[in-house]
Design a protein around this motif. Structure first.
Motif, PDB file in Angstrom:
ATOM      1  N   THR A 185       0.750  -1.195  -0.063  1.00 24.29           N
ATOM      2  CA  THR A 185       0.153   0.037   0.024  1.00 24.29           C
ATOM      3  C   THR A 185       0.815   1.487   0.073  1.00 24.29           C
ATOM      4  O   THR A 185       2.195   1.189   0.064  1.00 24.29           O
ATOM      5  CB  THR A 185      -0.943   0.016   1.193  1.00 24.29           C
ATOM      6  N   SER A 192       0.851   3.473   2.307  1.00 24.10           N
ATOM      7  CA  SER A 192       1.312   3.571   3.510  1.00 24.10           C
ATOM      8  C   SER A 192       2.741   2.480   3.771  1.00 24.10           C
ATOM      9  O   SER A 192       3.773   2.880   4.410  1.00 24.10           O
ATOM     10  CB  SER A 192       0.424   2.806   4.677  1.00 24.10           C
ATOM     11  N   ASP A 193       2.968   1.401   3.315  1.00 27.73           N
ATOM     12  CA  ASP A 193       4.044   0.598   3.393  1.00 27.73           C
ATOM     13  C   ASP A 193       5.062   1.344   2.372  1.00 27.73           C
ATOM     14  O   ASP A 193       6.118   1.064   2.917  1.00 27.73           O
ATOM     15  CB  ASP A 193       3.638  -0.787   2.570  1.00 27.73           C
TER      16      ASP A 193
END
Length: 94
Positions: free
Chosen positions: A45, A47-48
């Motif tokens: 994602t 976020s990752d």
């Protein structure tokens, strides 16, 4: 409360392991150059990616990328490279 009126502690579950990130950074030093390889796995994602990019120094320049199932971005830095251009960071042509 139990049958005697004493308080009963709440049951505690087994803490779950933190999920593995689908983005990671591997750092390799060779001579004065330092490579940071950011590997993104399928399903990663934003976020990752953001969490992994924090590990890459801001002066590192993108010098290579590879993709098949996973995407690999290679950023290169050299100590004292703040004034160098991205072409200089790529190192000598082979």
């Amino acid at each position: 409360m139990d049958t005697d009126g004493d308080p009963v502690p709440e049951p505690r579950g087994i803490p779950a392991a933190a999920p593995a990130s689908l983005a990671e950074v591997v750092t390799v030093r060779h001579g004065p150059l330092v490579d940071h390889e950011l590997v993104l796995s399928t399903g990663a994602t934003a976020s990752d990616l953001t969490s992994a990019m924090i590990m890459v120094p801001p002066q590192a320049a993108l010098v290579s990328f590879h993709g098949d199932v996973d995407l690999s971005l290679v950023f290169r830095e050299r100590p004292g490279c703040y004034g160098d251009s991205p072409e200089d960071l790529a190192g000598p042509a082979v």
